[in-house]
Design a protein around this motif. Sequence first.
Motif, PDB file in Angstrom:
ATOM      1  N   ILE A  64     -62.500 -47.043  -0.461  1.00 43.77           N
ATOM      2  CA  ILE A  64     -61.178 -47.399   0.056  1.00 43.77           C
ATOM      3  C   ILE A  64     -61.311 -47.653   1.555  1.00 43.77           C
ATOM      4  CG2 ILE A  64     -58.821 -46.568   0.434  1.00 43.77           C
ATOM      5  CD1 ILE A  64     -59.082 -44.998  -2.183  1.00 43.77           C
ATOM      6  N   PRO A  65     -60.937 -48.831   2.046  1.00 39.59           N
ATOM      7  CA  PRO A  65     -61.204 -49.213   3.446  1.00 39.59           C
ATOM      8  C   PRO A  65     -60.210 -48.594   4.429  1.00 39.59           C
ATOM      9  CG  PRO A  65     -60.088 -50.999   2.327  1.00 39.59           C
ATOM     10  CD  PRO A  65     -60.316 -49.931   1.286  1.00 39.59           C
ATOM     11  N   ILE A  66     -60.202 -47.271   4.478  1.00 34.27           N
ATOM     12  CA  ILE A  66     -59.280 -46.519   5.333  1.00 34.27           C
ATOM     13  C   ILE A  66     -60.062 -45.466   6.113  1.00 34.27           C
ATOM     14  CG2 ILE A  66     -57.408 -44.794   5.303  1.00 34.27           C
ATOM     15  CD1 ILE A  66     -56.265 -47.495   4.770  1.00 34.27           C
ATOM     16  N   TYR A  67     -59.719 -45.318   7.375  1.00 31.51           N
ATOM     17  CA  TYR A  67     -60.206 -44.163   8.143  1.00 31.51           C
ATOM     18  C   TYR A  67     -58.985 -43.435   8.708  1.00 31.51           C
ATOM     19  CZ  TYR A  67     -59.551 -46.973  12.440  1.00 31.51           C
ATOM     20  OH  TYR A  67     -59.030 -47.729  13.462  1.00 31.51           O
ATOM     21  N   PHE A  68     -59.167 -42.191   9.120  1.00 34.08           N
ATOM     22  CA  PHE A  68     -58.035 -41.364   9.532  1.00 34.08           C
ATOM     23  C   PHE A  68     -58.130 -41.041  11.023  1.00 34.08           C
ATOM     24  CE2 PHE A  68     -58.385 -40.753   5.013  1.00 34.08           C
ATOM     25  CZ  PHE A  68     -57.065 -40.850   4.600  1.00 34.08           C
ATOM     26  N   LYS A  69     -57.154 -41.555  11.739  1.00 28.52           N
ATOM     27  CA  LYS A  69     -57.074 -41.343  13.186  1.00 28.52           C
ATOM     28  C   LYS A  69     -55.919 -40.384  13.452  1.00 28.52           C
ATOM     29  CE  LYS A  69     -56.701 -43.891  17.546  1.00 28.52           C
ATOM     30  NZ  LYS A  69     -56.622 -45.243  18.163  1.00 28.52           N
ATOM     31  N   ASN A  70     -56.256 -39.158  13.817  1.00 26.58           N
ATOM     32  CA  ASN A  70     -55.228 -38.129  14.026  1.00 26.58           C
ATOM     33  C   ASN A  70     -54.317 -38.003  12.801  1.00 26.58           C
ATOM     34  OD1 ASN A  70     -56.232 -37.786  16.666  1.00 26.58           O
ATOM     35  ND2 ASN A  70     -54.947 -39.462  17.414  1.00 26.58           N
ATOM     36  N   LYS A  71     -54.949 -37.976  11.645  1.00 26.44           N
ATOM     37  CA  LYS A  71     -54.302 -37.813  10.345  1.00 26.44           C
ATOM     38  C   LYS A  71     -53.505 -39.050   9.911  1.00 26.44           C
ATOM     39  CE  LYS A  71     -53.879 -32.789  10.647  1.00 26.44           C
ATOM     40  NZ  LYS A  71     -52.955 -31.633  10.538  1.00 26.44           N
ATOM     41  N   ILE A  72     -53.526 -40.091  10.710  1.00 30.81           N
ATOM     42  CA  ILE A  72     -52.815 -41.323  10.356  1.00 30.81           C
ATOM     43  C   ILE A  72     -53.802 -42.289   9.707  1.00 30.81           C
ATOM     44  CG2 ILE A  72     -51.546 -43.319  11.236  1.00 30.81           C
ATOM     45  CD1 ILE A  72     -50.579 -41.551  13.521  1.00 30.81           C
ATOM     46  N   PRO A  73     -53.506 -42.792   8.497  1.00 36.08           N
ATOM     47  CA  PRO A  73     -54.428 -43.744   7.859  1.00 36.08           C
ATOM     48  C   PRO A  73     -54.431 -45.086   8.574  1.00 36.08           C
ATOM     49  CG  PRO A  73     -52.437 -43.462   6.541  1.00 36.08           C
ATOM     50  CD  PRO A  73     -52.336 -42.479   7.646  1.00 36.08           C
ATOM     51  N   LYS A  74     -55.614 -45.566   8.891  1.00 30.35           N
ATOM     52  CA  LYS A  74     -55.799 -46.860   9.534  1.00 30.35           C
ATOM     53  C   LYS A  74     -56.742 -47.703   8.681  1.00 30.35           C
ATOM     54  CE  LYS A  74     -53.574 -45.935  13.444  1.00 30.35           C
ATOM     55  NZ  LYS A  74     -52.416 -46.732  13.932  1.00 30.35           N
ATOM     56  N   THR A  75     -56.503 -49.009   8.654  1.00 31.18           N
ATOM     57  CA  THR A  75     -57.348 -49.880   7.829  1.00 31.18           C
ATOM     58  C   THR A  75     -58.564 -50.347   8.612  1.00 31.18           C
ATOM     59  OG1 THR A  75     -56.079 -51.836   8.472  1.00 31.18           O
ATOM     60  CG2 THR A  75     -55.396 -50.692   6.482  1.00 31.18           C
ATOM     61  N   ILE A  76     -59.686 -50.446   7.917  1.00 29.99           N
ATOM     62  CA  ILE A  76     -60.889 -51.044   8.484  1.00 29.99           C
ATOM     63  C   ILE A  76     -60.568 -52.519   8.785  1.00 29.99           C
ATOM     64  CG2 ILE A  76     -63.301 -51.671   8.050  1.00 29.99           C
ATOM     65  CD1 ILE A  76     -62.996 -48.666   8.180  1.00 29.99           C
ATOM     66  N   PRO A  77     -60.955 -53.064   9.931  1.00 32.81           N
ATOM     67  CA  PRO A  77     -60.702 -54.495  10.207  1.00 32.81           C
ATOM     68  C   PRO A  77     -61.268 -55.382   9.105  1.00 32.81           C
ATOM     69  CG  PRO A  77     -61.465 -53.370  12.185  1.00 32.81           C
ATOM     70  CD  PRO A  77     -61.616 -52.385  11.058  1.00 32.81           C
ATOM     71  N   VAL A  78     -60.478 -56.340   8.637  1.00 32.03           N
ATOM     72  CA  VAL A  78     -60.879 -57.160   7.480  1.00 32.03           C
ATOM     73  C   VAL A  78     -62.153 -57.941   7.750  1.00 32.03           C
ATOM     74  CG1 VAL A  78     -58.546 -57.342   6.542  1.00 32.03           C
ATOM     75  CG2 VAL A  78     -59.320 -59.020   8.204  1.00 32.03           C
ATOM     76  N   GLU A  79     -62.401 -58.274   9.044  1.00 36.39           N
ATOM     77  CA  GLU A  79     -63.620 -59.034   9.338  1.00 36.39           C
ATOM     78  C   GLU A  79     -64.866 -58.186   9.185  1.00 36.39           C
ATOM     79  OE1 GLU A  79     -61.839 -57.735  13.359  1.00 36.39           O
ATOM     80  OE2 GLU A  79     -61.134 -58.457  11.393  1.00 36.39           O
ATOM     81  N   LYS A  80     -64.701 -56.862   9.020  1.00 39.33           N
ATOM     82  CA  LYS A  80     -65.839 -55.965   8.832  1.00 39.33           C
ATOM     83  C   LYS A  80     -66.055 -55.583   7.364  1.00 39.33           C
ATOM     84  CE  LYS A  80     -67.022 -55.918  13.092  1.00 39.33           C
ATOM     85  NZ  LYS A  80     -68.321 -56.511  13.494  1.00 39.33           N
ATOM     86  N   LEU A  81     -65.287 -56.190   6.488  1.00 35.53           N
ATOM     87  CA  LEU A  81     -65.454 -55.923   5.053  1.00 35.53           C
ATOM     88  C   LEU A  81     -66.641 -56.715   4.519  1.00 35.53           C
ATOM     89  CD1 LEU A  81     -61.717 -56.072   3.864  1.00 35.53           C
ATOM     90  CD2 LEU A  81     -63.070 -54.044   4.447  1.00 35.53           C
ATOM     91  N   PRO A  82     -67.305 -56.245   3.463  1.00 36.00           N
ATOM     92  CA  PRO A  82     -66.974 -55.001   2.758  1.00 36.00           C
ATOM     93  C   PRO A  82     -67.571 -53.770   3.426  1.00 36.00           C
ATOM     94  CG  PRO A  82     -68.845 -56.041   1.719  1.00 36.00           C
ATOM     95  CD  PRO A  82     -68.432 -56.951   2.841  1.00 36.00           C
ATOM     96  N   ILE A  83     -66.905 -52.621   3.166  1.00 32.88           N
ATOM     97  CA  ILE A  83     -67.581 -51.378   3.488  1.00 32.88           C
ATOM     98  C   ILE A  83     -68.390 -51.039   2.251  1.00 32.88           C
ATOM     99  CG2 ILE A  83     -66.879 -49.645   5.134  1.00 32.88           C
ATOM    100  CD1 ILE A  83     -64.483 -49.145   3.806  1.00 32.88           C
ATOM    101  N   ILE A  84     -69.695 -50.992   2.434  1.00 35.71           N
ATOM    102  CA  ILE A  84     -70.625 -50.822   1.321  1.00 35.71           C
ATOM    103  C   ILE A  84     -70.655 -49.366   0.867  1.00 35.71           C
ATOM    104  CG2 ILE A  84     -73.012 -51.159   0.541  1.00 35.71           C
ATOM    105  CD1 ILE A  84     -71.638 -53.749   1.259  1.00 35.71           C
ATOM    106  N   LEU A  85     -70.671 -49.182  -0.441  1.00 33.67           N
ATOM    107  CA  LEU A  85     -70.800 -47.840  -1.006  1.00 33.67           C
ATOM    108  C   LEU A  85     -72.109 -47.215  -0.520  1.00 33.67           C
ATOM    109  CD1 LEU A  85     -69.266 -46.017  -3.056  1.00 33.67           C
ATOM    110  CD2 LEU A  85     -70.788 -46.916  -4.814  1.00 33.67           C
ATOM    111  N   PRO A  86     -72.054 -46.047   0.132  1.00 30.63           N
ATOM    112  CA  PRO A  86     -73.276 -45.470   0.715  1.00 30.63           C
ATOM    113  C   PRO A  86     -74.183 -44.847  -0.346  1.00 30.63           C
ATOM    114  CG  PRO A  86     -71.441 -43.967   1.024  1.00 30.63           C
ATOM    115  CD  PRO A  86     -70.865 -45.209   0.403  1.00 30.63           C
ATOM    116  N   GLU A  87     -75.436 -44.727  -0.031  1.00 27.97           N
ATOM    117  CA  GLU A  87     -76.403 -44.073  -0.914  1.00 27.97           C
ATOM    118  C   GLU A  87     -76.257 -42.556  -0.801  1.00 27.97           C
ATOM    119  OE1 GLU A  87     -78.702 -45.163  -2.997  1.00 27.97           O
ATOM    120  OE2 GLU A  87     -78.581 -47.325  -2.666  1.00 27.97           O
TER     121      GLU A  87
END
Length: 933
Positions: free
Chosen positions: A479-502
Amino acid sequence: MEYNFGEIEKRWQIYWKEHNIFHTKENKKRKYYILNMFPYPSGTGLHVGHCLGYIASDIYARYKRGEGYNVLNPIGFDSFGLPAEQYAVQTGKHPYDTTHENSCRYKKQMNQIGLSFDWNRKLYTSHPSYYRWTQWMFIQIFNSWYDKNSEKAKPINLLIEEFNKNGNKFINASSTSNYKFNSKTWKKLNSYEKESVLLDYRLAFLCNNTVNWCPSLGTVLANDEIKNGKSERGGFPVYKKKMLQWHIRISAYAERLIKGLNVIDCSQSLKNLQCNWIGKLIGTSILLKIVHLINDDTPNINKNEIELFTSHPEMIFGITFIILSTDHPIVNKISISSIHHKNVLAYLAQEFCINENTENISGVFTGNYVFHPFIKNEKIPIYISNFFNVNNQTKSIIGIPGHDEKSKKFAKKFGIKIKTVLDVNETCINSDFLNGLNRKQAQEKIIEILIKNKIGEIKSIYKIRDAIFSRQRYWGEPIPIYFKNKIPKTIPVEKLPIILPEIDNFHPEDGKSPLVRAKNWAWDEKNMKIVPNTLIDYKYIYPIETSTMPSWAGSSWYFLRYMDVHNDKFFLDKEKENYWKNVDLYIGGSEHSTGHLIYARFWHKFLLDRGWITTEEPFKKILNQGMILSYSAIILKVIGENIFVSYGLMNKKHAYSSFQEIYVDLFLIKENNELDIKRLKKYKPEFYSSIFILERGTFFCKRKLEKMSKSKYNVINPDDFCKKHGIDIFRIHEMFLGPINQSKCWDEEKVNGIKNFMNKFWYLFHKNNTFQVSEENPTFLEFKILHCTIKKIQNKMQSFSWNTSISLLMVLTNQLTTLKCNKRKILEPLVQLIAPFAPHVAEELWYKLGKKKSIIFYNIPVFDPKYIVKKEITYPIMFNGKLKFLEKFDSRISTEEIKKKILSHPKIKFILKEKILQKLILIPRKIINILFK
């Protein structure tokens, strides 16, 4: 000479692949988009039940190509999901590796049965090039709200603008709360408070909710992933548990989902399933203030109001309690006195097995009440309980124990009074101003008073729940979300995809996703990249969401990606979407009639709202295939013992009384339902030391006709069947079992009839082991039976009746065999007619007929009306000049043929029985006179 199916099938499959025969491009032809529901590539491969829909769609795709359509017939794999992750946990292999291996096996099997898929458009939901756009779409959903005034989704920025400039204007949106604030209030809110408000409007939102939690699988499950109170995958217990989860606000689209069914061509039963799932109810909403008692007599009016809904307002005098769900938003807002507070907290902390006996009803009193709207000073107590199916929108129900059995049981347990308000004639009793009224009259009167007193209104509500979008598992889209001070923020679309980590360990622990163990799963906001978790400082670097998306995320829009699968600039080019539009025919099992279809239809409508596609519904026609049934084999095991009893002894007198049924593989069964015990012990070591109690020296099992399923060990592998009988015979056999939309029993013995038909068909073209086709012109009769068949097959194909189409081809083959017809002008169209059903044989014969290109590039034959439309002439039949009766004859037949028919006519035979025929006079198109003495 029987045809060599192995040699023929191999030759033409190589030809199709080398010449890329089934590749589809946009062109000036009429388009037809046919689609199978997305397959999941399991490790066991395809069985004959899976093949049913694939073969049916392939036949129709080939037929539509023959009608001159540009046919899109793509395939791909729904490759994210729980089964792959479980397999990884069990085997230690990475889900990527097992998914790749399994999809390769599926592709091989699909090609083996001659499916004309365009493999150039193949996609995987687990491939970053695909889930990049799934993540992008999630961000768009997160950044959207649903405007009820325009009935469409809009960017969240427009809502924020409204909050900033329109003082006291209430935004009529999809919000589940009753926020009403002016611009000053909005501007005074801090960032966290503003986000809390927006989460009540966003179409993707975080909230604490009661979910279906399966500890054994370590993940949340959707309602459609649960069968009979247990997980569909593995049959594990499922519990109700409160968790912070992502949700998608599908409920906002409820009315459009219902209305959209009017334009979809599908069975009424499918529409009923969808409507029941969405669950529209028209009734009365009642808004009452909550009170709690300071002491025994002094009520304290709470500022909170509770919305109640009833579709039977005439029963209002029977209400004696109210139930709230554990996730009702007001539970955390109402005042709960100390005497009840501990009990309420304890109840909210419990996990409830959803399969728990409904007789064991539980709940807790909150210490709060509402006053009855019509009975002065009558307090109605408010309880919290997880054992009622509360309404999704109000998250509450009203208890009427005098007329509802479950409410009655709850009332008795908690000592709540029970009121009867209707007599046996459904006439109102026990109320001052409703007595003597029937239900309809009472309903109208109550609604009128509620509206007049401004505490009620007529309202439509829906049972459909907002879809939980979090899964505490590894193998899914991040899910392309990070939490800034408990507020959900979206990953910038130009940085997609966020790859599933190993990661090394895929198993969830304590309700937490395996991604919590990822070492590099933090977002560097300044440099816009993923960095190690150890760098998290909550100033520039923040944690990324660790839950993944559900498997339905990727399968909700895959049919759009097929239109433009190689586009790396956007998920779909407008010109290509404008050409293909939507799916013309969608084929799949009825098990997807609710969850998948509703999710996909919602997703499609959202993309339409935001202007990225142009159609309201993704599917024009939906065809649900029936199941293939197979006889499973069941043996009896003594419960608690390693002892097995022959089935015929089940009800006989012996030392054992309780049994459980165990499924065994079909290859372990001999004739007469006898279990091969030696073979069982050889292939299944766990049975080696088992004791088998025989019946007349034999151990019998039970045979049961049920859905073909790997869990029941009753599947039939198509590979074995095709190797033995041939692919074309397998295809025809599957289709000939019965109507596509009905369940049917697998019966391999019936294949002999199909083999005889195919051999007869082959012999039409061969004589004395050589290919022989005559160039002689066919007779009128030969043309007639051909063109009648063409017309009938055309009608049958339009109604998706593949089994009766095959019957027509069998009849035609028999007729031509009887007539010894091997004429090119008859046999060429015949090859084209059978090509969708038996493409390998058709290609072979087409080549032998001298054609240079694949039969797929030639149009299917159309019937000639002159051989079908009958023009009849009525002749008066006279005997020695006296009229006896009238008779009709086809105008196209000769006078000689009419004379033959006359002399064999039953009526004429009867009249001439003892007379001597002298002469038959036939004046064409006028009279027939029979002279006798």
